[in-house]
Design an enzyme around this catalytic site. Structure first.
Site, PDB file in Angstrom:
ATOM      1  N   ASP A   1       0.809  -1.229   0.000  1.00  0.00           N
ATOM      2  CA  ASP A   1       0.000   0.000   0.000  1.00  0.00           C
ATOM      3  C   ASP A   1       0.837   1.272   0.000  1.00  0.00           C
ATOM      4  OD1 ASP A   1       0.843  -0.461   2.694  1.00  0.00           O
ATOM      5  OD2 ASP A   1      -1.081  -1.400   3.128  1.00  0.00           O
TER       6      ASP A   1
ATOM      7  N   ASP B   1      -7.917  -2.868  14.090  1.00  0.00           N
ATOM      8  CA  ASP B   1      -9.294  -3.107  13.643  1.00  0.00           C
ATOM      9  C   ASP B   1      -9.399  -4.325  12.727  1.00  0.00           C
ATOM     10  OD1 ASP B   1      -8.171  -2.218  11.272  1.00  0.00           O
ATOM     11  OD2 ASP B   1      -9.507  -0.489  11.023  1.00  0.00           O
TER      12      ASP B   1
HETATM   13  C1  F6R Z   1       1.326  -1.627   6.135  1.00  0.00           C
HETATM   14  C2  F6R Z   1       0.017  -2.287   6.175  1.00  0.00           C
HETATM   15  C3  F6R Z   1      -0.779  -2.321   7.431  1.00  0.00           C
HETATM   16  C4  F6R Z   1       0.050  -2.546   8.694  1.00  0.00           C
HETATM   17  C5  F6R Z   1      -0.837  -2.524   9.927  1.00  0.00           C
HETATM   18  C6  F6R Z   1      -0.041  -2.707  11.201  1.00  0.00           C
HETATM   19  O1  F6R Z   1       1.892  -1.707   4.854  1.00  0.00           O
HETATM   20  O2  F6R Z   1      -0.425  -2.771   5.193  1.00  0.00           O
HETATM   21  O3  F6R Z   1      -1.749  -3.336   7.329  1.00  0.00           O
HETATM   22  O4  F6R Z   1       0.711  -3.779   8.589  1.00  0.00           O
HETATM   23  O5  F6R Z   1      -1.528  -1.295   9.981  1.00  0.00           O
HETATM   24  O6  F6R Z   1       0.805  -1.620  11.391  1.00  0.00           O
HETATM   25  P1  F6R Z   1       1.926  -1.641  12.530  1.00  0.00           P
HETATM   26  O7  F6R Z   1       2.889  -2.683  12.125  1.00  0.00           O
HETATM   27  O8  F6R Z   1       2.552  -0.261  12.468  1.00  0.00           O
HETATM   28  O9  F6R Z   1       1.242  -1.936  13.796  1.00  0.00           O
END
Ligand code: F6R
Length: 256
Positions: free
Chosen positions: A67, A136
């Site tokens: 993303d 979430d």
């Molecule tokens: C990032 C992504 C998100 C993160 C998720 C967890 O490229 O696709 O799904 O993996 O928001 O984020 P963290 O690791 O910062 O808790």
């Protein structure tokens, strides 16, 4: 779904790095699906260490990130393109032309999304997809109620995700509300998927994703449909799983 529980994120990141290393030994031009955020930082650090100390060769590897923020160009410090350069790409010998991240600065988002899907197909599909999970339950930025067959497209972030990621932005007004993300259908086509989750804040989402019903309200539950999904959680992130004893029992009996 394989669930592995360990006390520390470091050993889980080493396990994920072992899977990537094995894949690259079998297929030097492997296609890796990559994530950003806090979760994979130790994995990238371990892969960089293996590159420097053990000669792990990324010269033929291709990568596709999950993303990117809409409106942030690749040089913006908070873009995921900057994140990937700073935390991984600039420290290994992957060819810049072989790395792919959706262009959040495009004027034609549907065309960018279609081209991204086509580029994944042209590369032969993703061999191994690394994933984090949102509090979430999102994977990529497929927020709750995302279609389980969705492809790369624009999504609006939830208030919860915006709050979780506010730490990366100096001011609230700087934080984009929209992203381009691979879809759940795109992620489900990867040949293997490794979901990493660390810390208490992920415990509820992990329990719902692994042991709850398959539902668009918890996008990570779609991994129940994935033929080869691995969920690597530390004790805190796995603390609400009901079948912890079974997962440990299976792991202890795994041939090594
Ligand atoms: C990032 C992504 C998100 C993160 C998720 C967890 O490229 O696709 O799904 O993996 O928001 O984020 P963290 O690791 O910062 O808790």
């Amino acid at each position: 779904m394989e669930v592995i529980l360990k006390s520390d994120p470091e050993s889980l990141c080493r396990l994920a790095a072992d899977m990537i290393t094995d894949l690259m030994q079998r297929k030097p031009d492997a296609v890796l699906g990559l994530a950003t955020g806090s979760t994979p930082l130790k994995l990238y650090a371990e892969l960089i260490r293996r590159h420097r100390e053990e000669g792990l060769d990324f010269s033929r590897v291709r990568t596709f990130n999950l993303d990117e923020y809409v409106g942030l160009g690749p040089d913006h410090p908070q873009s995921y393109a900057s994140y990937m350069r700073n935390h991984f790409f600039s420290s290994v010998n992957v060819h810049p032309d072989s790395t792919h991240i959706p262009n959040g600065f495009t004027e034609d988002i549907p065309a960018e999304c279609a081209a991204y899907e086509q580029a994944i197909q042209d590369a032969g599909g993703i061999d191994l997809q690394i994933l984090g999970i949102g509090t979430d339950g999102h994977i990529g930025f497929n927020e709750p109620t995302s279609s389980l067959t969705s492809r790369t497209r624009i999504k609006t972030l939830t208030a919860r995700t915006l709050a979780d990621n506010a730490r990366f932005f100096e001011q609230e007004a700087d934080q984009p509300h929209h992203v381009i993300t691979m879809g759940i259908g795109t992620i489900l086509e990867s040949r293997q998927a490794v979901l990493l989750a660390f810390g208490d804040s992920k415990a509820d989402a992990i329990a719902q994703a692994v042991e709850g019903p398959l539902t668009a309200s918890v996008p990570a539950s779609a991994l129940q449909l994935h033929p080869k999904a691995h969920v690597f959680v530390d004790e805190a992130a796995g603390s609400q799983l009901e079948r912890q004893d079974y997962y440990r029992w299976v792991y202890d009996q795994k041939p090594r």
